[in-house]
Design a protein around this motif. Structure first.
Motif, short mmCIF file in Angstrom:
data_model
loop_
_atom_site.label_atom_id
_atom_site.label_comp_id
_atom_site.label_asym_id
_atom_site.label_seq_id
_atom_site.Cartn_x
_atom_site.Cartn_y
_atom_site.Cartn_z
N MET B 86 0.84 -1.20 0.00
CA MET B 86 0.00 0.00 0.00
C MET B 86 0.87 1.25 0.00
SD MET B 86 -3.18 0.82 2.51
CE MET B 86 -4.43 2.01 2.06
N PHE B 88 0.66 5.74 -0.02
CA PHE B 88 -0.23 6.80 0.45
C PHE B 88 0.15 8.16 -0.16
CE2 PHE B 88 0.58 3.56 3.57
CZ PHE B 88 -0.65 3.25 4.10
N HIS B 92 4.31 8.51 4.18
CA HIS B 92 4.38 7.80 5.46
C HIS B 92 5.65 7.00 5.66
CE1 HIS B 92 0.55 9.40 5.80
NE2 HIS B 92 -0.20 8.36 5.56
N LEU B 93 6.79 7.65 5.43
CA LEU B 93 8.07 6.99 5.70
C LEU B 93 8.48 7.32 7.13
CD1 LEU B 93 9.85 7.99 2.38
CD2 LEU B 93 8.81 5.78 2.94
N THR B 94 9.33 6.45 7.69
CA THR B 94 9.86 6.73 9.02
C THR B 94 11.03 7.69 8.89
OG1 THR B 94 9.30 4.46 9.53
CG2 THR B 94 10.63 5.61 11.13
N MET B 95 10.87 8.86 9.51
CA MET B 95 11.89 9.90 9.36
C MET B 95 13.22 9.51 10.00
SD MET B 95 10.49 11.74 7.48
CE MET B 95 10.39 13.45 7.08
N ALA B 96 13.16 8.66 11.03
CA ALA B 96 14.38 8.30 11.76
C ALA B 96 15.15 7.16 11.09
CB ALA B 96 14.03 7.94 13.20
N LYS B 97 14.63 6.69 9.96
CA LYS B 97 15.33 5.60 9.26
C LYS B 97 15.82 6.09 7.90
CE LYS B 97 12.51 1.71 10.90
NZ LYS B 97 13.46 1.08 11.80
N PHE B 105 12.37 -2.36 6.44
CA PHE B 105 11.38 -2.61 7.50
C PHE B 105 10.30 -3.60 7.05
CE2 PHE B 105 7.30 -1.79 9.47
CZ PHE B 105 7.61 -2.01 10.79
N ALA B 106 9.82 -3.41 5.82
CA ALA B 106 8.77 -4.31 5.32
C ALA B 106 9.27 -5.75 5.27
CB ALA B 106 8.31 -3.85 3.94
N LYS B 108 11.67 -6.96 7.19
CA LYS B 108 11.79 -7.37 8.58
C LYS B 108 10.44 -7.87 9.08
CE LYS B 108 14.72 -5.15 12.01
NZ LYS B 108 15.01 -3.82 12.60
N ALA B 109 9.39 -7.15 8.69
CA ALA B 109 8.04 -7.55 9.10
C ALA B 109 7.71 -8.95 8.61
CB ALA B 109 7.01 -6.55 8.57
N TYR B 137 18.32 10.17 4.44
CA TYR B 137 17.09 10.16 5.23
C TYR B 137 15.97 10.78 4.40
CZ TYR B 137 19.67 8.67 9.28
OH TYR B 137 20.41 7.93 10.14
N ALA B 139 13.95 13.07 4.87
CA ALA B 139 13.90 14.53 4.87
C ALA B 139 14.77 15.14 3.78
CB ALA B 139 14.31 15.07 6.24
N ARG B 153 9.09 0.04 -0.72
CA ARG B 153 8.69 -0.62 0.53
C ARG B 153 7.45 -1.48 0.30
NH1 ARG B 153 7.00 3.17 5.47
NH2 ARG B 153 5.42 3.75 3.96
#
Ligand SMILES: Nc1ncnc2c1ncn2[C@@H]1O[C@H](COP(=O)(O)OP(=O)(O)OP(=O)(O)O)[C@@H](O)[C@H]1O
Ligand SMILES: [Mg+2]
Lengths: 220, 347
Positions: B86, B88, B92-97, B105-106, B108-109, B137, B139, B153
């Motif tokens: 999915m 968006f 909706h990414l993780t800013m700290a990664k 991450f996906a 890892k899930a 990053y 940002a 992802r």
């Protein structure tokens, strides 16, 4: 003045160490217990991935209960519990029992509110990847709130310095106790000023170290 | 591939109930790009989020690849979600990664090990054309690049379906084009079924094989994109199509015309210019083209002409009848006789 400082030194350094013990234990316990509690409050909230009305409201009520009791009353109220736990109600370690009890919900709310600042969409994206709740907490929420957690510890530590002075006066020892004993009961201004300066320096150092660490873990 | 049966979602709160999706049934085929359009609040996102149970439907059934999603335990559902990517509007990414960690991450899930994760994440970044940004990053990236990361992802666990919630709405036209190309590419190369929601008909025209139009939680029209464009049935659909194929003639210009104004649509293999020139030769009328455009939808041409026909009234009528016979439909926009030549062919 140097003479005065030399005579005061043994007591001053002992008080300082006592304060460090109280703040240190309080801080460690509030982190170890408050962090999971704060996360629990967050993830069981409405529309979140472990939404659970019962857990959320019961935890919430307990946290608020503790937070609404004035610290000095909590201190006295917890004497029997401290006695049961440690066999004594005096000394810095005994005082840190009530300090910890007060600091846990305080820190938990800080954790919860910094987790609330996370964009819900990011969590949703993680859910749509099929991630487990534990992985989301560990890999998404935790890194996002890391710097908030450290700022929260800074605020908690500073509050603990303040509370430790109160706890000190009823048997805990520490700098606050020293200030009250000399400054209040004996009108010894020298001790009064020395302790105040020491407290100011302590708070400044905590703030500085806290801000620095919070900034350095904040990537992106 | 995806079957949605009588799906409804209502939100109940103290203020009352809000209907998000109202009795929607759709079926989406393997390997197609399916578009869902509608205005804000039509229930598009709600419907899409019901497809991976981010939102649990109040009623109805969702089946993807033969699996009834609503009957799954939470563990089984997590597994199923790994094969439903999915993306968006807000990325909706993780800013700290870093970029590669976000993609990882996906994986890892799904329980993929560290070494394989890194390798696969790099492959995916290669696919979306972002290999050089792996260690940056989010940002530091532009909107289009962020969306590419989120596509990588979403594709991490080789999904069969990709859900896109306004994936291009936050992007400029150029970047939108490049993201749409990427989506089309993965649709073709990986055989991925894509469900895409948007409020831009342009996006539908660009890449959707079929589409549905939603209003107030319901699907008001559904069909092949070309047919929808060529022959919209619903008034709302028409309004959407006008945003892409606009043949409104300025009022001032209309006032100056004297003849009969007709709208001609040339679909499929019919060559517009030839028909028009034949028409003018066979009948003693003069024609004046006020608007003419050919759009390519699904690589098939759709010509839209607006003409002013002048001449003897009977002769014009005869011309219209013969046009009706070739085209199936001729819409008279303005004249004082207002005859409908639709289905003249049936005579
Ligand atoms: N969590 C929610 N709680 C209550 N109502 C909701 C919720 N989510 C959506 N709705 C309502 O459901 C309806 C459909 O919303 P939805 O987000 O699906 O619209 P949309 O077509 O995606 O619009 P947009 O183009 O603005 O994204 C709206 O009336 C909205 O207010
Ligand atoms: Mg939406």
């Amino acid at each position: 003045m140097i003479d005065q400082l030399i005579t005061l030194w043994p007591e001053l350094s002992k008080s300082f160490i006592d304060t460090l013990i109280m703040v240190g234990i309080g801080l460690v316990v509030s982190f170890v217990v408050g962090l999971p509690l704060g996360l629990l409050l967050f993830v069981t909230d409405r529309d979140l991935f472990l939404e659970n009305k019962w857990v959320k409201s019961i935890t919430g009520v307990i946290v608020n209960l503790v937070r609404s009791v004035p610290f000095i009353i909590l201190l006295v109220f917890l004497f029997p519990f401290t006695d049961l736990l440690l066999g004594t109600t005096t000394g810095p370690v005994a005082a840190s029992v009530s300090l910890s009890v007060a600091a846990i919900p305080f820190y938990a709310r800080i954790v919860e509110s910094s987790a609330r600042d996370i964009d819900r969409g990011v969590i949703e994206a993680a859910i749509s990847c099929g991630a487990s709740p534990w992985l989301i907490i560990k890999d998404i929420i935790f890194p996002e709130i890391k710097s908030g957690l450290i700022s929260g510890l800074t605020i908690t530590a500073i509050s603990l310095v303040g509370y430790s002075a109160m706890a000190g006066t009823i048997g805990g020892g520490g700098i606050g106790d020293l200030a009250i004993r000399y400054g209040y009961y004996r009108y010894d201004n020298f001790v009064m000023f020395t302790t105040v300066i020491l407290l100011i320096v302590m708070v400044q150092v905590i703030q500085y170290v806290g801000d620095f660490t919070a900034k350095s873990v904040k990537k992106s | 591939m995806i079957s949605i049966q009588q799906l409804s979602k209502t939100y109940t709160s103290k203020e009352g109930t809000v209907v998000g999706v109202d009795d929607v049934s759709l079926s989406i085929n393997q390997g197609e790009v399916f578009g869902i359009v509608g205005y804000s609040g039509a229930g598009k996102s709600t419907l899409l989020r019901c497809l991976n149970i981010l939102e649990r439907p109040t009623n109805g059934k969702v089946t993807i690849d033969g699996i009834d999603l609503m009957s799954l335990s939470s563990k089984e559902l997590r597994k199923a979600r790994q094969s439903i990517g999915m993306i968006f509007q807000g990325f909706h990414l993780t800013m700290a990664k870093t970029v590669v960690e976000n993609v990882g991450f996906a994986l890892k899930a799904a329980g993929v090990g560290r070494v394989e994760r890194k390798q696969r994440a790099e492959e995916l970044l290669e696919l979306v054309g972002l290999s050089d940004k792996a260690n940056q990053y989010p940002a530091q990236l532009s909107g289009g690049q962020k969306q590419r990361v989120s596509i990588a992802r979403a594709l991490a666990n080789n999904p069969k379906v990709l859900l896109c919630d306004e994936a291009t709405s936050a992007l400029d036209p150029n970047t939108t084009q490049s993201i749409l190309h990427l989506l089309k590419k993965i649709n073709k190369e990986l055989g991925l079924t894509i469900v895409l929601i948007t409020h831009e008909m342009e996006v539908v025209k660009e890449i959707c094989d079929r589409c549905a139009v939603m209003e107030q939680g319901r699907v008001v029209e559904e069909g092949d994109t070309y047919d929808i464009f060529a022959n919209p049935q619903n008034e709302l659909t028409e309004r959407f199509i006008k945003t892409v194929i606009d043949f409104t003639i300025p009022e001032a210009l209309l006032k100056k015309t004297q003849g009969t104004i007709v709208l001609l649509k040339f679909t499929g293999e019919l060559a517009g210019e030839a028909i028009v020139s034949d028409l003018l030769q066979e009948h003693r009328i003069r024609g004046n083209i006020l608007h003419g455009k050919i759009d390519y939808i699904q690589e098939k041409p759709l010509g839209t002409f607006v003409m002013e026909l002048k001449g003897d009234e009977q002769e014009v009528n005869r011309a219209l009848a013969s046009l009706g016979a070739t085209l199936g439909e001729v819409e008279v926009i303005e004249n004082d006789r207002s005859t409908d030549y639709t289905m003249a062919r049936a005579e």
